[in-house]
Design a protein around this motif. Structure first.
Motif, PDB file in Angstrom:
ATOM      1  N   PRO A   1       0.834  -1.207   0.000  1.00  9.58           N
ATOM      2  CA  PRO A   1       0.000   0.000   0.000  1.00  9.58           C
ATOM      3  C   PRO A   1       0.863   1.249   0.000  1.00  9.58           C
ATOM      4  CG  PRO A   1      -0.032  -1.033   2.161  1.00  9.58           C
ATOM      5  CD  PRO A   1       0.694  -1.979   1.243  1.00  9.58           C
ATOM      6  N   LEU A   2       0.465   2.242  -0.778  1.00 11.88           N
ATOM      7  CA  LEU A   2       1.234   3.473  -0.911  1.00 11.88           C
ATOM      8  C   LEU A   2       0.895   4.406   0.244  1.00 11.88           C
ATOM      9  CD1 LEU A   2       3.183   5.055  -2.757  1.00 11.88           C
ATOM     10  CD2 LEU A   2       1.177   5.964  -3.939  1.00 11.88           C
ATOM     11  N   HIS A   3       1.907   4.737   1.047  1.00 11.40           N
ATOM     12  CA  HIS A   3       1.714   5.598   2.211  1.00 11.40           C
ATOM     13  C   HIS A   3       2.519   6.876   2.056  1.00 11.40           C
ATOM     14  CE1 HIS A   3       0.368   2.312   5.302  1.00 11.40           C
ATOM     15  NE2 HIS A   3      -0.467   2.479   4.307  1.00 11.40           N
ATOM     16  N   GLY A   4       1.961   7.972   2.510  1.00 13.22           N
ATOM     17  CA  GLY A   4       2.682   9.238   2.534  1.00 13.22           C
ATOM     18  C   GLY A   4       3.279   9.473   3.909  1.00 13.22           C
ATOM     19  N   GLY A   5       3.651  10.724   4.169  1.00 15.89           N
ATOM     20  CA  GLY A   5       4.198  11.073   5.477  1.00 15.89           C
ATOM     21  C   GLY A   5       5.707  10.919   5.534  1.00 15.89           C
ATOM     22  N   ARG A   6       6.268  11.262   6.682  1.00 12.02           N
ATOM     23  CA  ARG A   6       7.713  11.221   6.879  1.00 12.02           C
ATOM     24  C   ARG A   6       8.040  10.409   8.126  1.00 12.02           C
ATOM     25  NH1 ARG A   6      10.307  15.123   3.912  1.00 12.02           N
ATOM     26  NH2 ARG A   6      12.122  15.005   5.271  1.00 12.02           N
ATOM     27  N   VAL A   7       9.248   9.882   8.146  1.00 11.96           N
ATOM     28  CA  VAL A   7       9.717   9.168   9.333  1.00 11.96           C
ATOM     29  C   VAL A   7      10.189  10.197  10.345  1.00 11.96           C
ATOM     30  CG1 VAL A   7      11.385   7.506  10.224  1.00 11.96           C
ATOM     31  CG2 VAL A   7      10.427   7.197   7.933  1.00 11.96           C
ATOM     32  N   PRO A   8       9.643  10.192  11.569  1.00 12.78           N
ATOM     33  CA  PRO A   8      10.082  11.175  12.566  1.00 12.78           C
ATOM     34  C   PRO A   8      11.552  10.979  12.915  1.00 12.78           C
ATOM     35  CG  PRO A   8       8.689   9.498  13.574  1.00 12.78           C
ATOM     36  CD  PRO A   8       8.608   9.288  12.095  1.00 12.78           C
ATOM     37  N   ARG A   9      12.192  12.066  13.298  1.00 13.57           N
ATOM     38  CA  ARG A   9      13.633  12.004  13.548  1.00 13.57           C
ATOM     39  C   ARG A   9      13.982  11.027  14.655  1.00 13.57           C
ATOM     40  NH1 ARG A   9      17.869  17.091  14.058  1.00 13.57           N
ATOM     41  NH2 ARG A   9      19.733  15.807  14.364  1.00 13.57           N
ATOM     42  N   TRP A  10      13.141  10.959  15.709  1.00  9.05           N
ATOM     43  CA  TRP A  10      13.454  10.070  16.822  1.00  9.05           C
ATOM     44  C   TRP A  10      13.508   8.608  16.372  1.00  9.05           C
ATOM     45  CZ3 TRP A  10       9.651   6.513  17.533  1.00  9.05           C
ATOM     46  CH2 TRP A  10       8.341   6.864  17.190  1.00  9.05           C
ATOM     47  N   LEU A  11      12.773   8.248  15.323  1.00  3.75           N
ATOM     48  CA  LEU A  11      12.843   6.896  14.790  1.00  3.75           C
ATOM     49  C   LEU A  11      13.912   6.791  13.705  1.00  3.75           C
ATOM     50  CD1 LEU A  11      11.833   3.999  14.578  1.00  3.75           C
ATOM     51  CD2 LEU A  11      10.056   4.792  13.003  1.00  3.75           C
ATOM     52  N   GLY A  12      13.988   7.783  12.831  1.00  4.36           N
ATOM     53  CA  GLY A  12      14.961   7.741  11.749  1.00  4.36           C
ATOM     54  C   GLY A  12      16.387   7.607  12.243  1.00  4.36           C
ATOM     55  N   ASP A  13      16.725   8.335  13.315  1.00  6.05           N
ATOM     56  CA  ASP A  13      18.085   8.245  13.864  1.00  6.05           C
ATOM     57  C   ASP A  13      18.376   6.840  14.378  1.00  6.05           C
ATOM     58  OD1 ASP A  13      18.454  10.885  13.269  1.00  6.05           O
ATOM     59  OD2 ASP A  13      18.219  11.617  15.327  1.00  6.05           O
ATOM     60  N   ARG A  14      17.388   6.230  15.015  1.00  3.84           N
ATOM     61  CA  ARG A  14      17.592   4.877  15.532  1.00  3.84           C
ATOM     62  C   ARG A  14      17.666   3.858  14.400  1.00  3.84           C
ATOM     63  NH1 ARG A  14      14.819   7.683  19.504  1.00  3.84           N
ATOM     64  NH2 ARG A  14      15.502   7.240  21.660  1.00  3.84           N
ATOM     65  N   MET A  15      16.860   4.032  13.375  1.00  3.68           N
ATOM     66  CA  MET A  15      16.937   3.149  12.217  1.00  3.68           C
ATOM     67  C   MET A  15      18.312   3.226  11.562  1.00  3.68           C
ATOM     68  SD  MET A  15      13.221   3.527  10.315  1.00  3.68           S
ATOM     69  CE  MET A  15      13.652   2.279   9.104  1.00  3.68           C
ATOM     70  N   THR A  16      18.863   4.420  11.513  1.00  5.77           N
ATOM     71  CA  THR A  16      20.191   4.601  10.939  1.00  5.77           C
ATOM     72  C   THR A  16      21.229   3.797  11.705  1.00  5.77           C
ATOM     73  OG1 THR A  16      19.673   6.814  10.100  1.00  5.77           O
ATOM     74  CG2 THR A  16      21.996   6.313  10.482  1.00  5.77           C
ATOM     75  N   ARG A  17      21.173   3.874  13.033  1.00  7.34           N
ATOM     76  CA  ARG A  17      22.165   3.170  13.850  1.00  7.34           C
ATOM     77  C   ARG A  17      21.975   1.656  13.805  1.00  7.34           C
ATOM     78  NH1 ARG A  17      21.456   5.960  19.441  1.00  7.34           N
ATOM     79  NH2 ARG A  17      19.617   6.899  18.493  1.00  7.34           N
ATOM     80  N   LEU A  18      20.710   1.207  13.978  1.00  8.17           N
ATOM     81  CA  LEU A  18      20.470  -0.239  14.000  1.00  8.17           C
ATOM     82  C   LEU A  18      20.707  -0.855  12.619  1.00  8.17           C
ATOM     83  CD1 LEU A  18      19.667  -2.709  15.597  1.00  8.17           C
ATOM     84  CD2 LEU A  18      17.251  -2.178  15.127  1.00  8.17           C
ATOM     85  N   GLY A  19      20.282  -0.167  11.561  1.00  6.94           N
ATOM     86  CA  GLY A  19      20.491  -0.691  10.218  1.00  6.94           C
ATOM     87  C   GLY A  19      21.961  -0.888   9.907  1.00  6.94           C
ATOM     88  N   ALA A  20      22.796   0.074  10.306  1.00  9.32           N
ATOM     89  CA  ALA A  20      24.233  -0.042  10.066  1.00  9.32           C
ATOM     90  C   ALA A  20      24.834  -1.179  10.875  1.00  9.32           C
ATOM     91  CB  ALA A  20      24.910   1.282  10.410  1.00  9.32           C
ATOM     92  N   LEU A  21      24.386  -1.355  12.117  1.00 10.31           N
ATOM     93  CA  LEU A  21      24.920  -2.421  12.960  1.00 10.31           C
ATOM     94  C   LEU A  21      24.533  -3.801  12.431  1.00 10.31           C
ATOM     95  CD1 LEU A  21      24.238  -0.775  16.428  1.00 10.31           C
ATOM     96  CD2 LEU A  21      26.498  -1.304  15.473  1.00 10.31           C
ATOM     97  N   ILE A  22      23.289  -3.959  11.993  1.00  6.89           N
ATOM     98  CA  ILE A  22      22.863  -5.238  11.419  1.00  6.89           C
ATOM     99  C   ILE A  22      23.667  -5.529  10.156  1.00  6.89           C
ATOM    100  CG2 ILE A  22      20.944  -6.409  10.261  1.00  6.89           C
ATOM    101  CD1 ILE A  22      19.052  -5.086  12.265  1.00  6.89           C
ATOM    102  N   THR A  23      23.866  -4.509   9.333  1.00  7.67           N
ATOM    103  CA  THR A  23      24.660  -4.685   8.115  1.00  7.67           C
ATOM    104  C   THR A  23      26.071  -5.156   8.451  1.00  7.67           C
ATOM    105  OG1 THR A  23      23.405  -2.979   6.936  1.00  7.67           O
ATOM    106  CG2 THR A  23      25.597  -3.524   6.092  1.00  7.67           C
ATOM    107  N   GLU A  24      26.701  -4.500   9.416  1.00  8.25           N
ATOM    108  CA  GLU A  24      28.067  -4.874   9.773  1.00  8.25           C
ATOM    109  C   GLU A  24      28.124  -6.277  10.353  1.00  8.25           C
ATOM    110  OE1 GLU A  24      32.033  -3.142  12.062  1.00  8.25           O
ATOM    111  OE2 GLU A  24      30.147  -2.007  12.136  1.00  8.25           O
ATOM    112  N   ALA A  25      27.117  -6.650  11.126  1.00  4.90           N
ATOM    113  CA  ALA A  25      27.091  -8.009  11.683  1.00  4.90           C
ATOM    114  C   ALA A  25      26.980  -9.047  10.572  1.00  4.90           C
ATOM    115  CB  ALA A  25      25.919  -8.149  12.656  1.00  4.90           C
ATOM    116  N   ILE A  26      26.168  -8.784   9.563  1.00  2.00           N
ATOM    117  CA  ILE A  26      26.042  -9.712   8.434  1.00  2.00           C
ATOM    118  C   ILE A  26      27.362  -9.821   7.689  1.00  2.00           C
ATOM    119  CG2 ILE A  26      24.927 -10.048   6.185  1.00  2.00           C
ATOM    120  CD1 ILE A  26      22.399  -8.755   7.399  1.00  2.00           C
TER     121      ILE A  26
END
Length: 426
Positions: free
Chosen positions: A11-36
């Protein structure tokens, strides 16, 4: 040669990711990538990114709306931000993005090529060609608006791009993988995701080779003006016969992402979920004894880590139910429950410690996460547990305690007026 791996409804959704979540996604995404990468190497990370099921699960475990087309934008954006500081060490570079960012991809690839010593000009041409195939050769009613190009220091790459159909409020995601690719116009896709809306004119399918050749013959022999006249004549005729190439397309995995926001029991493989929860209860105290003595870290964090561990170690077949991974850190829209920020932050801390020690050759914490995933698969064969509604209700009852937050604001303690409290704190 790579084949189309599957499809999904988004489903096509609009809106933006709030900064409090985006910052955490940035950190966790990078850590998961490095672990892989530490466990399996860069090539395996590219293969994971080319899988539509894993990609959706990856976004869901990071707290993004579990079913939304927005996962594509947020995951690519989080990785682009998070991997920049470690691009030299990992040898992974993320280019492009949504809208204007997508058009900068060729220049970014040339710059990376000059910096690391790969053929950036060829990669830039590849980027343009991939976008052209999915916008012109695959005529499925979706207009491209996002193009993410991930390339490694040895020139291997994966492309994730997405188109939208505003009239139907749907999105379709396309996955490309350089591994095994021999032609850009002969079944090149690793996967295409999107709602089925009738026949797709896919001139990049290998079965369309005869059609491509006939089109070139027509152009050479008739010229463009004559072709237009012939097309007009054909459109005036009724053609009930179907002259598609002989043979049927083999059955492919098809991930259906519903338009509704709530996560239901039919969206989740409960056997696997109960395995995750049981492993957290059984393996966690053994492998994370020191961690569990740290204030603020407890059984709930280990439950989230069990799902993060599966994203790092799980086999492809285990990502057929991406909704399950939303039960690690909830969702920004309060589905299946608000994002428990205290739990999320502790997950990041554990992953950060494990990955940092792994760089130094001390992989005991990374191995503990791997054992957590192994235990989940062993226990799911026979353990049982509460149904999904009970699990979600338990999360809501403790949401304020876990620092629950959504786009609507902070979650209030039980008994307080949620609308007034969220408005006051949000």
């Amino acid at each position: 040669m790579t084949q189309r791996a599957g499809s999904a409804d988004l489903p096509l959704h609009g809106g933006r990711v709030p900064r409090w979540l985006g910052d955490r996604m940035t950190r966790l995404g990078a850590l998961i990538t490095e672990a892989i990468v530490q466990h399996y190497g860069r090539d395996e990370f590219l293969r994971r990114m080319a899988s539509p099921f894993w990609f959706q699960s990856f976004g869901a475990v990071m707290g993004m709306d579990w079913h939304s087309s927005g996962i594509t934008t947020s995951v690519i954006g989080a990785l682009k931000r998070g991997l920049v500081p470690m691009s030299g060490e990992l040898g992974i570079h993320v280019c492009g993005g949504r809208g204007a960012q997508s058009r900068k991809t060729p220049d970014e690839l040339v710059a990376i090529g000059n910096r690391v010593g790969i053929d950036g000009l060829t990669l830039a041409t590849t980027s343009r060609l991939v976008a052209k195939v999915d916008s012109a050769a695959v005529q499925d009613g979706f207009d491209l608006y996002l193009h993410g190009f991930i390339v490694t220091d040895d020139g291997k790459w994966v492309v994730v791009q997405q188109g939208m159909n505003d009239g139907r409020r749907q999105a379709r995601r396309y996955h490309w993988l350089s591994e095994g690719l021999t032609s850009f116009v002969d079944s090149p896709h690793a996967a295409i995701e999107g709602r089925e809306q009738g026949e797709i004119i896919n001139l990049a399918d290998r079965r369309a080779n005869q059609s491509r050749e006939r089109q070139l013959d027509l152009l050479a022999s008739l010229g463009p003006d004559r072709i237009v006249k012939e097309v007009c004549a054909l459109e005036r005729q009724l053609a009930p016969q179907d002259d598609l190439a002989a043979g049927t397309q083999p059955m492919l995995p098809h991930l259906i992402m519903p338009a509704r926001h709530d996560v239901r029991q039919e969206d989740v493989n409960m056997r696997r979920l109960h395995g995750n929860l049981a492993a957290a209860a059984d393996r966690g105290p053994k492998d994370f004894e020191g961690l569990l003595l740290t204030p603020g870290v407890g059984a709930r964090t280990v439950k989230a880590l069990a799902m993060v561990a599966e994203v790092v170690h799980g086999a492809p077949c285990r990502f057929s139910d991406p909704a399950r991974f939303s039960l690690a850190h909830g969702g920004k829209d309060r589905h299946p429950f608000p994002v428990p920020l205290k739990v999320y932050d502790e997950t990041i801390n554990v992953m950060k410690s494990a990955v940092r020690k792994g760089r130094l050759g001390r992989d005991e914490e990374l191995q503990a996460l791997r054992r957590l995933d192994d235990q989940s698969r062993q226990l799911e064969r026979y353990v049982t547990g509460p149904d999904l509604k009970e699990i979600v209700a338990g999360e809501f009852s403790r949401s304020a305690e876990f620092g629950g937050r959504s786009v609507f604001g902070w979650e209030p303690p039980p008994g307080d007026d949620p609308i007034t409290e969220r408005s006051r704190k949000g």
